[in-house]
Design a protein around this motif. Structure first.
Motif, short mmCIF file in Angstrom:
data_model
loop_
_atom_site.label_atom_id
_atom_site.label_comp_id
_atom_site.label_asym_id
_atom_site.label_seq_id
_atom_site.Cartn_x
_atom_site.Cartn_y
_atom_site.Cartn_z
N ILE A 1 0.85 -1.18 0.00
CA ILE A 1 0.00 0.00 0.00
C ILE A 1 0.89 1.23 0.00
O ILE A 1 1.69 1.42 0.91
CB ILE A 1 -0.94 0.01 1.23
N ILE A 2 0.77 2.05 -1.03
CA ILE A 2 1.55 3.28 -1.13
C ILE A 2 0.75 4.40 -0.48
O ILE A 2 -0.29 4.82 -0.99
CB ILE A 2 1.88 3.62 -2.59
N GLY A 3 1.22 4.88 0.66
CA GLY A 3 0.49 5.86 1.44
C GLY A 3 -0.03 5.22 2.71
O GLY A 3 -0.86 4.30 2.65
N PHE A 38 3.91 1.84 2.70
CA PHE A 38 5.03 2.75 2.47
C PHE A 38 4.54 4.19 2.55
O PHE A 38 3.53 4.55 1.94
CB PHE A 38 5.67 2.48 1.10
N ASP A 39 5.28 5.02 3.30
CA ASP A 39 4.90 6.41 3.44
C ASP A 39 6.15 7.24 3.71
O ASP A 39 7.13 6.75 4.28
CB ASP A 39 3.91 6.59 4.59
N LYS A 350 9.47 5.05 3.47
CA LYS A 350 10.13 5.04 2.17
C LYS A 350 9.35 5.91 1.20
O LYS A 350 8.12 6.04 1.30
CB LYS A 350 10.22 3.62 1.60
N THR A 351 10.06 6.47 0.25
CA THR A 351 9.44 7.24 -0.82
C THR A 351 9.41 6.39 -2.08
O THR A 351 10.47 6.02 -2.61
CB THR A 351 10.21 8.54 -1.09
N LEU A 365 10.10 0.52 -6.35
CA LEU A 365 11.45 1.05 -6.20
C LEU A 365 11.42 2.39 -5.51
O LEU A 365 10.52 3.21 -5.75
CB LEU A 365 12.15 1.19 -7.56
N SER A 366 12.41 2.61 -4.64
CA SER A 366 12.64 3.91 -4.05
C SER A 366 13.97 4.40 -4.60
O SER A 366 15.04 3.97 -4.16
CB SER A 366 12.70 3.80 -2.51
N ASN A 367 13.89 5.25 -5.63
CA ASN A 367 15.07 5.62 -6.45
C ASN A 367 15.64 4.34 -7.05
O ASN A 367 14.96 3.67 -7.79
CB ASN A 367 16.08 6.38 -5.60
N ASN A 368 16.87 3.97 -6.69
CA ASN A 368 17.48 2.76 -7.27
C ASN A 368 17.32 1.54 -6.37
O ASN A 368 17.80 0.45 -6.71
CB ASN A 368 18.97 3.00 -7.54
#
Length: 431
Positions: A1-3, A38-39, A350-351, A365-368
């Motif tokens: 879940i994103i957020g 993830f938030d 995490k973003t 993915l969070s950046n790389n």
């Protein structure tokens, strides 16, 4: 879940409940191996928070919450014990989803909405006969008060409680009752939502988009017109002289032409509910004009007037952490087999920057940094503002190293409304 705010945390518990309690074979294992939220929260550390607000007030305390908070539900605690809500500040007692969540955790206690701090409460108790004016007011600018905050402030409190409601009814009269009746009808229609959510056996419970939901409960017409248009249908009078000319448009001339027969303008102490109270409330709540939102959203601001209000003791953000823990407790108290993950429901700071889809899974993915592959990804954050790249690998066995943009049906770029108007005017000129 994103957020992992209110939407994301509530979703985690609903998934856990459905996974554990709605299995066709009660002896079978749960389907979900783990739920990761993830938030980007929590906010900056105490030193940065204090430095930011030091110039504003010396009363900011160093006891800012150490727990994570949501993007729209966040709190700060002052040195006098006051809890300042930076986001959602009050909860309506008719919000059954929040009430049910609080009932699932005895540690969550209802408090007074926007309550005073400990020191302020003591001072207020010791000095209840202050001559300082206080109350509700509407300020129009240029030192002009449409509704003075010190109205009846010289009268005893008991007499004030009688005079103020009478004055409001006199000032706004029939428009007040029209708006109140519309709010009651909307609340009655919205209560149907809870019956639909509790019935998971019928297909009518599931909707492809919000407009389908509004249609089922009879609120689609309200969600399809602007707030101004809805107030026109209610018959609320309008005083265009109190509004900015740029936001009035062609409707202003019509309103001016029909205002001459409004007999209320000839009576003393009359006001315009629409151009005074409704406009002020809408701007303060949404920072938008009545033409910039639909009728349903505009009317929601008045729903709390029909019920009790409260907040969570210690800060509304406590609800988020509690709900995620409640989701984990559901699995801990179930007969599901142990998951490979040590904690079945877990929140990660995490973003999320990229989501890559294949035929079988979705990788976050969070950046790389790869955060893992998932069977289902739920976006519990504003899509246009999340700045997440949604990509998919080449289908039909083509080169898997080539990524394509994921088609997102019905999603438009988050462009400025003024830019849309400018491009529309330019197109009409060329045509």
């Amino acid at each position: 879940i994103i957020g992992a705010g209110i939407s994301g945390s509530f979703t985690s518990k609903y998934l856990a409940e459905y996974d554990v309690h709605h299995r066709h074979n009660k002896r079978a294992d749960c389907f979900i191996d783990r739920i990761d939220l993830f938030d980007v929260s929590p906010p900056p550390d105490d030193s940065l928070v204090n430095a930011t607000f030091k110039a504003v007030s010396s009363s900011w305390g160093s006891d800012a919450p150490k727990e994570y908070q949501g993007s729209r539900v966040s709190s700060l605690t002052l040195t006098d014990g006051s809890v300042i809500e930076l986001g959602a500040s009050i909860i309506y007692s008719g919000n059954q989803l929040v009430v049910d969540m609080m009932a699932g955790d005895s540690a969550l206690q209802k408090g007074a909405p926007m309550g005073l701090g400990k020191k302020q409460q003591q001072e207020t108790t010791q000095s209840t006969t202050s001559d300082e004016p206080s109350g509700f007011g509407i300020y129009h600018g240029n030192r002009e008060w449409l509704l003075s905050p010190d109205l009846f402030s010289r009268y005893p409190p008991m007499l004030q409680s009688i005079l103020k409601p009478l004055y409001f009814v006199w000032r706004y009269n029939i428009d007040y009752f029209r708006l109140r009746n519309a709010v009651k009808q909307t609340i009655h229609a919205f209560d149907v939502v809870y019956d639909l959510l509790n019935n998971t056996e019928k297909e009518v419970t599931y909707f492809n988009n919000p407009m389908e939901l509004w249609d089922v409960i009879g609120l689609k017409p309200l969600a399809s017109i602007s707030f101004h248009e809805f107030l026109d249908e209610l018959g609320l009078s309008r005083d265009v002289s109190l509004e900015h000319s740029s936001s009035s448009g062609g409707i202003a001339e019509k309103a001016i032409r029909r205002s001459w027969w409004d007999l209320r303008s000839w009576l003393p102490g009359m006001g315009c509910l629409r151009s005074e109270l409704v406009t002020a409330t809408t701007i303060n709540t949404y920072n938008q004009d009545l033409n910039e939102m639909n009728g349903l959203v505009g009317l929601v601001a008045y729903v709390p007037a029909g019920g009790d209000l409260f907040s969570v003791e210690g800060g509304n953000y406590k609800l988020i952490k509690s709900v995620i823990q409640q989701a984990q407790d559901i699995y801990d108290n179930s007969n599901c087999k142990a998951s490979q993950a040590s904690t079945r429901v877990k929140r990660h700071q995490k973003t999320i920057t990229t989501v890559i889809t294949t035929e079988d899974s979705m990788e976050l993915l969070s950046n790389n940094e790869s955060l893992g592959e998932y069977d289902v990804v739920i976006l519990a954050a504003p899509l246009q503002m999340s700045r997440i790249k949604f990509l998919m690998r080449s289908p039909m066995g083509m080169d898997p190293s080539i990524l394509h943009e994921m088609p997102l049906t019905g999603v438009h770029d988050n462009v400025d409304s003024e830019d849309i108007i400018d491009r529309t005017q330019t197109s009409s000129k060329h045509a």
